[in-house]
Design a protein around this motif. Structure first.
Motif, mmCIF file in Angstrom:
data_model
loop_
_atom_site.group_PDB
_atom_site.id
_atom_site.type_symbol
_atom_site.label_atom_id
_atom_site.label_comp_id
_atom_site.label_asym_id
_atom_site.label_seq_id
_atom_site.Cartn_x
_atom_site.Cartn_y
_atom_site.Cartn_z
ATOM 1 N N ARG A 13 0.840 -1.191 0.000
ATOM 2 C CA ARG A 13 0.000 0.000 0.000
ATOM 3 C C ARG A 13 0.877 1.245 0.000
ATOM 4 O O ARG A 13 2.013 1.210 0.469
ATOM 5 C CB ARG A 13 -0.949 0.007 1.191
ATOM 6 C CG ARG A 13 -0.259 -0.126 2.527
ATOM 7 C CD ARG A 13 -1.191 -0.019 3.718
ATOM 8 N NE ARG A 13 -2.119 -1.101 3.822
ATOM 9 C CZ ARG A 13 -2.671 -1.509 4.960
ATOM 10 N NH1 ARG A 13 -2.364 -0.912 6.094
ATOM 11 N NH2 ARG A 13 -3.529 -2.489 4.976
ATOM 12 N N PRO A 14 0.341 2.350 -0.515
ATOM 13 C CA PRO A 14 1.117 3.591 -0.520
ATOM 14 C C PRO A 14 1.185 4.202 0.877
ATOM 15 O O PRO A 14 0.316 3.970 1.719
ATOM 16 C CB PRO A 14 0.331 4.503 -1.467
ATOM 17 C CG PRO A 14 -1.076 4.014 -1.363
ATOM 18 C CD PRO A 14 -0.972 2.526 -1.134
ATOM 19 N N PRO A 69 4.002 11.012 -5.588
ATOM 20 C CA PRO A 69 3.382 10.337 -4.451
ATOM 21 C C PRO A 69 1.903 10.049 -4.676
ATOM 22 O O PRO A 69 1.192 10.844 -5.272
ATOM 23 C CB PRO A 69 3.579 11.305 -3.285
ATOM 24 C CG PRO A 69 3.906 12.615 -3.895
ATOM 25 C CD PRO A 69 4.449 12.365 -5.262
ATOM 26 N N LEU A 70 1.492 8.893 -4.218
ATOM 27 C CA LEU A 70 0.081 8.514 -4.253
ATOM 28 C C LEU A 70 -0.520 8.774 -2.880
ATOM 29 O O LEU A 70 0.081 8.444 -1.862
ATOM 30 C CB LEU A 70 -0.072 7.028 -4.589
ATOM 31 C CG LEU A 70 0.345 6.604 -5.984
ATOM 32 C CD1 LEU A 70 0.249 5.090 -6.112
ATOM 33 C CD2 LEU A 70 -0.524 7.281 -7.029
ATOM 34 N N GLU A 71 -1.691 9.333 -2.879
ATOM 35 C CA GLU A 71 -2.397 9.567 -1.618
ATOM 36 C C GLU A 71 -3.070 8.264 -1.199
ATOM 37 O O GLU A 71 -3.827 7.682 -1.984
ATOM 38 C CB GLU A 71 -3.442 10.666 -1.807
ATOM 39 C CG GLU A 71 -4.127 11.090 -0.546
ATOM 40 C CD GLU A 71 -3.203 11.752 0.464
ATOM 41 O OE1 GLU A 71 -3.571 11.734 1.651
ATOM 42 O OE2 GLU A 71 -2.147 12.295 0.089
ATOM 43 N N PRO A 121 -0.803 6.086 10.545
ATOM 44 C CA PRO A 121 -0.569 7.445 10.046
ATOM 45 C C PRO A 121 -1.076 7.696 8.624
ATOM 46 O O PRO A 121 -1.277 8.843 8.242
ATOM 47 C CB PRO A 121 0.954 7.594 10.118
ATOM 48 C CG PRO A 121 1.359 6.662 11.216
ATOM 49 C CD PRO A 121 0.428 5.490 11.086
ATOM 50 N N ASP A 122 -1.282 6.647 7.832
ATOM 51 C CA ASP A 122 -1.798 6.797 6.478
ATOM 52 C C ASP A 122 -3.307 6.630 6.397
ATOM 53 O O ASP A 122 -3.884 6.705 5.312
ATOM 54 C CB ASP A 122 -1.119 5.798 5.536
ATOM 55 C CG ASP A 122 0.334 6.158 5.304
ATOM 56 O OD1 ASP A 122 0.590 7.320 4.923
ATOM 57 O OD2 ASP A 122 1.210 5.299 5.506
ATOM 58 N N GLY A 123 -3.956 6.378 7.526
ATOM 59 C CA GLY A 123 -5.403 6.243 7.550
ATOM 60 C C GLY A 123 -5.919 4.818 7.438
ATOM 61 O O GLY A 123 -7.124 4.594 7.500
ATOM 62 N N TYR A 124 -5.015 3.851 7.272
ATOM 63 C CA TYR A 124 -5.445 2.450 7.218
ATOM 64 C C TYR A 124 -5.746 1.957 8.630
ATOM 65 O O TYR A 124 -5.228 2.487 9.615
ATOM 66 C CB TYR A 124 -4.371 1.574 6.578
ATOM 67 C CG TYR A 124 -4.263 1.784 5.094
ATOM 68 C CD1 TYR A 124 -5.126 1.129 4.221
ATOM 69 C CD2 TYR A 124 -3.335 2.663 4.561
ATOM 70 C CE1 TYR A 124 -5.050 1.325 2.853
ATOM 71 C CE2 TYR A 124 -3.246 2.871 3.196
ATOM 72 C CZ TYR A 124 -4.102 2.205 2.351
ATOM 73 O OH TYR A 124 -4.025 2.408 0.997
ATOM 74 N N LEU A 125 -6.576 0.938 8.708
ATOM 75 C CA LEU A 125 -7.046 0.455 10.003
ATOM 76 C C LEU A 125 -6.405 -0.866 10.386
ATOM 77 O O LEU A 125 -6.325 -1.796 9.584
ATOM 78 C CB LEU A 125 -8.571 0.313 9.970
ATOM 79 C CG LEU A 125 -9.324 1.612 9.679
ATOM 80 C CD1 LEU A 125 -10.808 1.341 9.494
ATOM 81 C CD2 LEU A 125 -9.080 2.634 10.768
ATOM 82 N N LEU A 126 -5.971 -0.908 11.625
ATOM 83 C CA LEU A 126 -5.440 -2.115 12.251
ATOM 84 C C LEU A 126 -6.432 -2.516 13.327
ATOM 85 O O LEU A 126 -6.798 -1.696 14.171
ATOM 86 C CB LEU A 126 -4.080 -1.825 12.890
ATOM 87 C CG LEU A 126 -3.535 -2.882 13.850
ATOM 88 C CD1 LEU A 126 -3.193 -4.175 13.100
ATOM 89 C CD2 LEU A 126 -2.324 -2.346 14.602
ATOM 90 N N VAL A 127 -6.878 -3.763 13.286
ATOM 91 C CA VAL A 127 -7.743 -4.282 14.336
ATOM 92 C C VAL A 127 -6.937 -5.304 15.130
ATOM 93 O O VAL A 127 -6.378 -6.238 14.569
ATOM 94 C CB VAL A 127 -9.013 -4.955 13.764
ATOM 95 C CG1 VAL A 127 -9.842 -5.565 14.889
ATOM 96 C CG2 VAL A 127 -9.840 -3.964 12.963
ATOM 97 N N LEU A 128 -6.880 -5.091 16.428
ATOM 98 C CA LEU A 128 -6.293 -6.072 17.341
ATOM 99 C C LEU A 128 -7.459 -6.799 17.967
ATOM 100 O O LEU A 128 -8.231 -6.214 18.729
ATOM 101 C CB LEU A 128 -5.446 -5.367 18.400
ATOM 102 C CG LEU A 128 -4.284 -4.525 17.865
ATOM 103 C CD1 LEU A 128 -3.650 -3.737 18.988
ATOM 104 C CD2 LEU A 128 -3.277 -5.397 17.144
ATOM 105 N N SER A 129 -7.636 -8.072 17.595
ATOM 106 C CA SER A 129 -8.767 -8.842 18.069
ATOM 107 C C SER A 129 -8.348 -9.765 19.194
ATOM 108 O O SER A 129 -7.299 -10.385 19.128
ATOM 109 C CB SER A 129 -9.353 -9.674 16.915
ATOM 110 O OG SER A 129 -10.411 -10.479 17.385
ATOM 111 N N HIS A 130 -9.191 -9.851 20.205
ATOM 112 C CA HIS A 130 -8.879 -10.782 21.298
ATOM 113 C C HIS A 130 -9.344 -12.189 20.978
ATOM 114 O O HIS A 130 -9.123 -13.118 21.749
ATOM 115 C CB HIS A 130 -9.425 -10.281 22.646
ATOM 116 C CG HIS A 130 -10.876 -10.000 22.685
ATOM 117 N ND1 HIS A 130 -11.818 -10.971 22.876
ATOM 118 C CD2 HIS A 130 -11.548 -8.835 22.577
ATOM 119 C CE1 HIS A 130 -13.022 -10.428 22.875
ATOM 120 N NE2 HIS A 130 -12.882 -9.127 22.693
#
Length: 136
Positions: A13-14, A69-71, A121-130
């Motif tokens: 991903r950019p 640069p790609l947004e 910081p780029d707006g992508y989402l990280l999910v930490l699942s229990h």
């Protein structure tokens, strides 16, 4: 070699800022830098950062082309989910926030029930699942 469970996966991903991305993914989440390349100004050359866990069957590649640069354009459903199999430690969430992450409500409330969602910081989402997960 056929595409099967032994095939390694690269998620690319950019990125607007590879230093900020590295702080989040490496210093925050604890991934290792597997490879990096800094563009030297040659036309069409990009800088990149590959992060992951050394023994994992996947890695994340973050790319920045300084000349064009790609947004990043993540949607609310562009998720990278890490199944921890235990409660998400407050210390980990705090470390991710200190390294550029932002805790956000999930677009799908399922993830608020089963984990914590952070925006990189780029707006992508990280999910930490229990929860745990198995494809078997």
């Amino acid at each position: 070699m056929p595409a099967d469970a032994a095939a390694h996966i690269r998620l690319a991903r950019p990125s607007r800022d590879l230093r900020a991305a590295e702080r989040f993914w490496v210093s925050g989440l604890g991934l290792d830098v597997l490879y990096r390349h800094a563009a030297d100004g040659a036309p069409g050359e990009s800088s990149l950062l590959m992060v992951g866990w050394p023994d994992a069957g996947w890695h994340l590649e973050l790319v920045h082309d300084p000349a064009a640069p790609l947004e990043p354009r993540p949607t609310p459903e562009d998720l990278l989910v890490v199944y921890l199999g235990e409660p998400v430690p407050d210390s980990l969430v705090g470390r991710l926030e200190r390294h550029g992450g932002k805790r956000v409500p999930a677009h799908n409330p399922y993830w608020d029930t089963w984990g914590v969602t952070l925006q990189d910081p780029d707006g992508y989402l990280l999910v930490l699942s229990h929860r745990t997960w198995s494809n078997a």
